[in-house]
Design an enzyme around this catalytic site. Structure first.
Site, PDB file in Angstrom:
ATOM      1  CG  PHE A   1      -1.748  -1.260   1.277  1.00 35.40           C
ATOM      2  CD1 PHE A   1      -2.870  -1.428   0.469  1.00 35.40           C
ATOM      3  CD2 PHE A   1      -1.362  -2.308   2.101  1.00 35.40           C
ATOM      4  CE1 PHE A   1      -3.591  -2.606   0.495  1.00 35.40           C
ATOM      5  CE2 PHE A   1      -2.084  -3.486   2.127  1.00 35.40           C
ATOM      6  CZ  PHE A   1      -3.198  -3.639   1.320  1.00 35.40           C
ATOM      7  CE  LYS A   2       2.421   2.090   4.514  1.00 34.91           C
ATOM      8  NZ  LYS A   2       2.791   1.026   5.356  1.00 34.91           N
ATOM      9  CB  ILE A   3       5.278   6.067  -2.010  1.00 34.59           C
ATOM     10  CG1 ILE A   3       5.531   6.918  -3.262  1.00 34.59           C
ATOM     11  CG2 ILE A   3       6.577   5.829  -1.270  1.00 34.59           C
ATOM     12  CD1 ILE A   3       5.874   8.370  -2.997  1.00 34.59           C
TER      13      ILE A   3
END
Ligand SMILES: *Cc1c(COP(=O)(O)O)cnc(C)c1O
Length: 403
Positions: A185-187
């Site tokens: 879910f991260k960049i």
């Protein structure tokens, strides 16, 4: 979820390099691996982007927080100031290294405030585990002043703030140790993964050994390596590191798109008087993974969420009722429901977690609605979203006037 939006040929190429040799393990096997070292390359890419002197990749953002704490010397019985608004992994990491979480207030930066930290300090406070939330960053000048004044150890959980910076210094590099998450879910994602960063050579060696059963990683015979310290297995695999490497290379491009979209959204929504925004301590350093809206009060925010749901607007988080990001829903913590006894249960819980006095945090999180910014949005989609957000907020406010 910007990183995952751009999964493609580059990630597949890095994975295939590893599959060609079959060396899925990040250490040793020098002959067989034919010069393929994805974890080392991933770490080098993170160092290049952040300017960190040292970076060490591990199996997750959660194990990165645990490793960052241990490498900074935080352990059994230490009081560690943490925010009540964070992904719960921060608090778990403090508990599972044997330390005692002490909750302090956040402010409109969505991070621990200097004032909040100072109020929570006791003679037993050893460290602050600062979390840079929702793509932004804490007000570091103010936070560092308190940390230095009280000679506390600072550990930064920049799980959500990889590539964010404050006055030119990247999150994770203000304290003794810091870390990033590369979950789905991260960049940028590794599938599962995390990276510990530090400018402190000794802390780096601790992180390296702690996350691999204490190995010193000297020489090419793993079975004969020495154990400077006790450790555990928090290793990242070469397959995950391969994905993390390809994704990290895309971060400059993701940042550019995120910032462009966020600027457009912020500009358009500034015309709606009921909407304000979370404070970004250094707007130029924002990773812009989230558009963080602050409504006038919790009731209006809750009504706005209803309007979003009614209108089919998606892609937002209302953290106030989220099970994993806000203490109001952490009944397992408040009741200390554990599979096996934690150090804090033996040593004594430092606060009554069920009855914390955190009015500022309740107010800020109650008003907060965060939209995940997608780097693949078109300009038209961004403009349309701004229109729908503004319409729902107006609807929610009009409903308040009638009732
Ligand atoms: C995502 C996140 C973590 C945990 O990372 P995982 O890779 O999911 O284990 C820790 N802290 C913060 C602030 C996070 O957002």
């Amino acid at each position: 979820m910007p990183g995952t939006e751009l999964f493609g040929a580059e990630e597949r190429k890095e994975i295939m390099d590893v599959l060609e040799t079959g060396v899925l393990f990040r250490f040793n096997h020098d002959q067989q691996r034919k010069g393929i070292w994805k974890a080392l390359e991933f770490e080098a890419e993170v160092k290049k982007l952040t300017g960190a002197r040292y970076a060490h990749a591990v199996s997750s953002g959660s194990t990165a927080v645990a490793t960052a704490l241990a490498a900074a010397g935080i352990g059994a019985g230490d009081e560690v100031i943490v925010p009540p608004f964070t992904y719960v992994a921060t608090v778990e990491a403090v508990l599972f290294v044997g330390a005692k979480p002490v909750f302090a207030e956040i402010d409109e930066t969505l991070c621990l405030s200097a004032e909040g930290i100072e109020k929570a300090i006791t003679p037993s406070t050893r460290a602050v585990c600062l979390v840079h939330m929702c793509g932004g960053m804490a007000d570091m000048d103010a936070v560092m002043a308190v940390v230095n004044k009280h000679r506390l150890i600072l550990v930064e959980d920049a799980g959500q703030a990889f590539a964010a910076s404050y006055k030119g210094v990247y999150t994770g590099l203000f304290g003794k140790t810091g870390c990033y998450s590369f979950d789905f879910f991260k960049i940028a994602t590794a599938g599962e993964g995390g990276v510990v960063v530090t400018n402190d050579e000794q802390a780096y060696h601790y992180a390296d050994s702690y996350s691999d059963h204490g190995h010193d990683h000297i020489g090419s015979n793993r079975g004969m390596e020495k154990h400077p310290i006790l450790g555990f297995n928090y290793r990242i695999s070469e397959l995950h590191a391969a994905v993390g490497l390809a994704q990290t290379r895309k971060v400059p491009q993701i940042l550019e798109a995120n910032r462009r979209h966020k600027k457009t959204l912020t500009g358009l929504l500034s015309n709606t008087p009921e909407i304000s925004f979370a404070r970004i301590a250094d707007p130029q350093g924002d990773s812009a993974t989230f558009l963080n809206l602050l409504l006038p009060d919790t009731e209006t925010a809750a009504r706005t969420v209803e309007e979003f749901n009614r209108a089919g607007v998606s892609g937002f988080n209302y953290w106030y009722t989220n099970m994993y990001h806000f203490i109001n829903q952490w009944d397992h913590l408040k009741e200390m429901r554990t599979a096996s006894k934690l150090a804090v249960e033996v040593l004594g819980v430092p606060q009554n977690y069920a009855q914390l006095d955190i009015p500022k945090t309740q107010e800020v999180v109650g008003r907060l609605i965060s939209f995940g910014i997608r780097c693949t949005w078109s300009e038209e989609e961004v403009v349309a979203l701004a229109g729908r957000i503004a319409a729902c907020v107006r609807q929610a406010t009009a409903a308040a006037l009638v009732s």
